[in-house]
Enzyme design. Structure first.
Site, short mmCIF file in Angstrom:
data_model
loop_
_atom_site.label_atom_id
_atom_site.label_comp_id
_atom_site.label_asym_id
_atom_site.label_seq_id
_atom_site.Cartn_x
_atom_site.Cartn_y
_atom_site.Cartn_z
N ASP A 1 -14.42 46.77 10.60
CA ASP A 1 -15.23 45.59 10.23
C ASP A 1 -16.26 45.27 11.31
OD1 ASP A 1 -11.98 44.22 9.67
OD2 ASP A 1 -13.18 45.34 8.22
N ASN B 1 -8.96 39.42 -6.17
CA ASN B 1 -8.56 39.03 -4.81
C ASN B 1 -9.66 38.23 -4.14
OD1 ASN B 1 -6.72 41.20 -5.54
ND2 ASN B 1 -6.02 40.99 -3.41
N GLU C 1 -15.99 41.96 -0.75
CA GLU C 1 -15.88 41.28 0.55
C GLU C 1 -16.88 41.88 1.53
OE1 GLU C 1 -11.83 42.26 1.57
OE2 GLU C 1 -12.43 44.21 2.40
N HIS D 1 -17.23 47.76 5.08
CA HIS D 1 -17.40 46.55 5.88
C HIS D 1 -18.50 46.75 6.91
CE1 HIS D 1 -15.73 42.47 7.01
NE2 HIS D 1 -16.94 42.60 7.49
N ARG E 1 -9.45 52.99 11.36
CA ARG E 1 -10.79 52.69 10.82
C ARG E 1 -11.72 52.56 12.02
NH1 ARG E 1 -10.06 47.52 7.12
NH2 ARG E 1 -8.71 46.92 8.86
N HIS F 1 -31.23 72.30 3.22
CA HIS F 1 -30.43 73.44 2.74
C HIS F 1 -29.88 73.11 1.36
CE1 HIS F 1 -26.24 71.82 3.27
NE2 HIS F 1 -26.90 70.99 4.04
N HIS G 1 -41.67 76.92 10.05
CA HIS G 1 -41.66 76.94 8.59
C HIS G 1 -42.65 78.00 8.13
CE1 HIS G 1 -45.36 74.61 9.08
NE2 HIS G 1 -45.64 74.95 7.84
O1 AHR Z 1 -9.80 44.62 8.35
C1 AHR Z 1 -9.13 43.45 7.94
C2 AHR Z 1 -9.63 43.01 6.59
O2 AHR Z 1 -9.52 44.11 5.71
C3 AHR Z 1 -11.10 42.59 6.61
O3 AHR Z 1 -11.25 41.21 6.76
C4 AHR Z 1 -11.57 43.01 5.24
O4 AHR Z 1 -12.96 43.32 5.22
C5 AHR Z 1 -10.73 44.25 4.95
O5 AHR Z 1 -10.40 44.31 3.63
#
Ligand code: AHR
Length: 477
Positions: free
Chosen positions: A51, A193, A230, A294, A327, A369, A457
Site C-alpha cells: 500500500d 466489502n 479500495e 494499491h 507485497r 519484439h 536499426h
Molecule cells: O494492506 C492492508 C489492507 O489490505 C489495505 O488497507 C488494503 O488496501 C488492502 O486490501
C-alpha cells in the site's frame, strides 16, 4: 444477504485470475549503470511494504510510507532519489496502542501536508480478537514540527465518516483549489466489502459536503474472492482527472481499475465519471508479478510520471493473503497512449527499471519484439520495454521484460537476435554492449565482440552497424 463484520468473510463467486501475460519468467538480477544523473531504481524498490505512498515534496525529498507486515506501526522514510528509498533509514512515527480502537491492525498510511501541518492518515482496528479486529476505521496522527522525520507525533483524531462502518485507504488530493478526501467504506444496503467515495474537506478530519460514491465492485474482476473497491489514487493529466483503485482479494487476483473525468467537470457527480470495464493493471506471469495494486503516483527526478504499487513475485500463498508479508513496493514509468491516457502496461518485474529505445533518426518506431523475434516498429508497450543488466566490466546486456530469460545477441555477419540466457553457443562478448552517451542525449550500444560496431536499426530489423552510422544512435525513454 448479511455480511459478518470480518472484512474477509464475504466470499463471492469466481476465482479466475485477470492475467496480462501467459508464461512464467525469471528476474533480471544485475543492476544497470545509471544512464542519467539519478541512480537507476531496482525493483522491488522496498521489500515488504504494501500500500505504498511515495511522493516528492516541495522540499525536494521523496517521502515513502506503507503498511508493514506486522500492521503494528506507522513508518516513514525519505530520500533525495527514488532509488535511494531502497536503503533509506526508516523511522517509526507511531505504534498501535496497548488497547482500544487503535490497538490492532494499522493499514495503508498516507502522509499529507494539511493546513500547515504534517498529518498521517491510516486505517486502524481494535485488538480484541475474533471478527472485531476488522472493526476498521480511519484515524490521523499529527507532527508537532516542520520535519516529519524528526518531529513528535500524537493522535489528531478520527476521520468523521458520513456513517459508522468499516472504512480505510484514505487519500487526499487538491484539484482546482478544492481539497478532496477519498476513501473506501462499506455502505448499508450495498452487499460489498467496500466502495470508493469522494468529498471536499472542511478540515483535516471533517468533510465539507455529503460524499459521492464513485465506484462499487460489480464487474467480474472486481469481485474475485471479495467484493472490494479500495485504495483510490488520483492523477491529473492531459485535461482529465484519473482515479485508480484496487479490486478483489489481496492475492494474485488483486488488480487496478480506472475511472476518468474531464478536469473541468464536477468531480462530485458520479455520472460524470467513466469507469473502465476492464482492469488496467493485473498479474503478469511473464514478469512474475502477482496481485499488483494499491498504487500511488509520483514523478521521477526528470519529472516523468511514476506508478508506485505493491506486488508479490510468486503466486501461491499459504493461508490468508492479508497476512502474507511479501507485497513489495515497486515502481515503474507511467507512459501515456496516443490519446494522452495513462498506459499502465504490465508490472515490469524484478530488476533495474526498463526503458524504451527509439532510433534517434526515426522517432516513429521503437526497438521491440514479438515473441523471440526482434523488430523495429510499433508494438504494445510491454514489448518495447528492455532492461539494461550491467556487469563488473561495465558492459550491459539488453533483456526484454516479457522474456527476462533472453537477451540481445549480435553476430559477425551483423544480425541481432533474442537468445535464451542459458544458451552456451553464444560467442564471447556477443551478448555484451557498452552503453555510451551519444550526441544530443542519445545513447549507443557498442558491441563488445565486434569492434567499432553498434546496435542499429535497419528498416524493420535490428542489426549491427558502424558506430559512426547515425542509425546506431537511440533515444532512451
Ligand atoms: O494492506 C492492508 C489492507 O489490505 C489495505 O488497507 C488494503 O488496501 C488492502 O486490501
Amino acid at each position: 444477504m448479511t455480511i459478518r463484520l470480518s472484512r474477509r468473510s464475504f466470499a463471492a463467486a469466481g476465482s479466475l485470475l485477470p492475467i496480462a501475460c501467459s508464461q512464467a519468467g525469471r528476474s533480471g538480477l544485475a543492476t544497470a549503470a545509471a544512464p542519467s544523473a539519478a541512480p537507476l531504481a531496482v525493483n522491488p524498490l522496498v521489500r515488504q511494504r504494501a500500500d505504498a505512498q511515495v511522493f516528492r515534496h516541495e522540499d525536494g525529498w521523496y517521502y515513502m510510507t506503507g503498511s508493514v507486515p506486522e500492521y503494528d506501526r506507522l513508518v516513514l522514510r525519505r530520500s533525495r532519489t527514488l532509488a535511494g528509498l531502497s536503503t533509506a533509514e526508516e523511522r517509526v512515527l507511531w505504534r498501535h496502542q496497548a488497547r482500544g480502537p487503535m490497538s490492532g491492525f494499522l493499514w495503508a498510511p498516507e502522509l499529507h501536508f494539511v493546513d500547515g501541518r504534517w498529518v498521517m492518515y491510516f486505517a486502524a482496528g481494535p485488538s480484541g480478537g475474533g471478527e472485531d479486529v476488522f472493526r476498521i476505521r480511519t484515524y490521523a496522527i499529527v507532527c508537532d514540527g516542520a520535519d516529519p522525520m524528526t518531529g513528535d507525533w500524537t493522535v489528531l483524531g478520527q476521520f468523521q465518516a458520513p456513517w459508522d462502518s468499516f472504512n480505510l485507504d484514505s487519500t487526499i488530493f487538491t484539484h482546482k483549489g478544492v481539497r478532496y478526501f477519498s476513501w473506501a467504506q462499506r455502505e448499508a444496503g450495498i452487499d460489498t466489502n467496500s466502495n470508493v467515495y469522494i468529498a471536499p474537506m472542511k478540515d483535516a478530519l471533517t468533510l465539507a459536503a455529503a460524499p459521492a460514491r464513485l465506484t462499487v465492485p460489480t464487474l467480474d474482476w472486481e469481485v474475485r474472492g471479495f467484493k472490494v473497491n479500495e485504495g483510490s489514487a488520483f492523477l491529473v493529466k492531459n485535461g482529465q482527472v484519473f482515479m485508480t483503485y484496487s479490486a478483489s482479494a489481496t492475492d494474485a487476483r488483486y488488480c487496478l481499475g480506472l475511472l476518468s473525468i474531464d478536469e473541468n467537470a464536477n468531480l462530485m457527480d458520479p455520472r460524470a465519471w467513466t469507469k473502465s470495464q476492464q482492469p488496467v493493471f493485473v498479474t503478469c506471469r511473464e514478469t512474475s508479478v502477482y496481485g499488483p495494486g494499491h498504487n500511488s503516483f509520483t514523478v521521477d527526478e526528470q519529472g516523468r510520471d511514476i506508478l508506485v504499487y505493491h506486488g508479490r513475485d510468486y503466486e501461491a500463498i499459504a493461508g490468508d493473503p492479508l497476512f502474507n508479508p511479501d507485497r513489495h513496493t515497486r515502481i515503474q514509468r507511467l507512459y501515456t497512449d496516443a490519446r494522452g491516457n495513462p498506459n499502465f502496461g504490465v508490472p515490469v518485474g524484478n530488476g533495474p527499471l526498463p526503458e524504451r529505445f527509439t532510433p534517434a533518426v526515426r522517432r516513429n518506431v521503437m526497438l521491440a519484439h514479438e515473441g523471440e523475434r526482434l523488430l523495429i516498429g510499433n508494438a504494445p508497450l510491454p514489448q518495447t520495454q528492455f532492461r539494461s543488466l550491467s556487469f563488473e566490466d561495465g558492459s550491459v546486456q539488453l533483456s526484454p521484460i516479457l522474456k527476462p530469460g533472453h537477451r540481445l545477441v549480435a553476430s559477425a555477419e551483423g544480425s541481432v537476435t533474442l537468445v535464451a540466457m542459458d544458451t552456451s553457443s553464444v560467442g564471447p562478448g556477443a551478448d555484451r554492449f557498452r552503453r555510451m552517451a551519444g550526441p544530443g542525449g542519445t545513447v549507443q550500444f557498442i558491441s563488445q565482440a565486434f569492434e567499432g560496431r553498434a546496435l542499429a536499426h535497419s528498416s524493420d530489423k535490428v542489426r549491427l552497424a558502424q558506430a559512426t552510422d547515425a542509425a546506431s544512435t537511440w533515444l532512451a525513454d
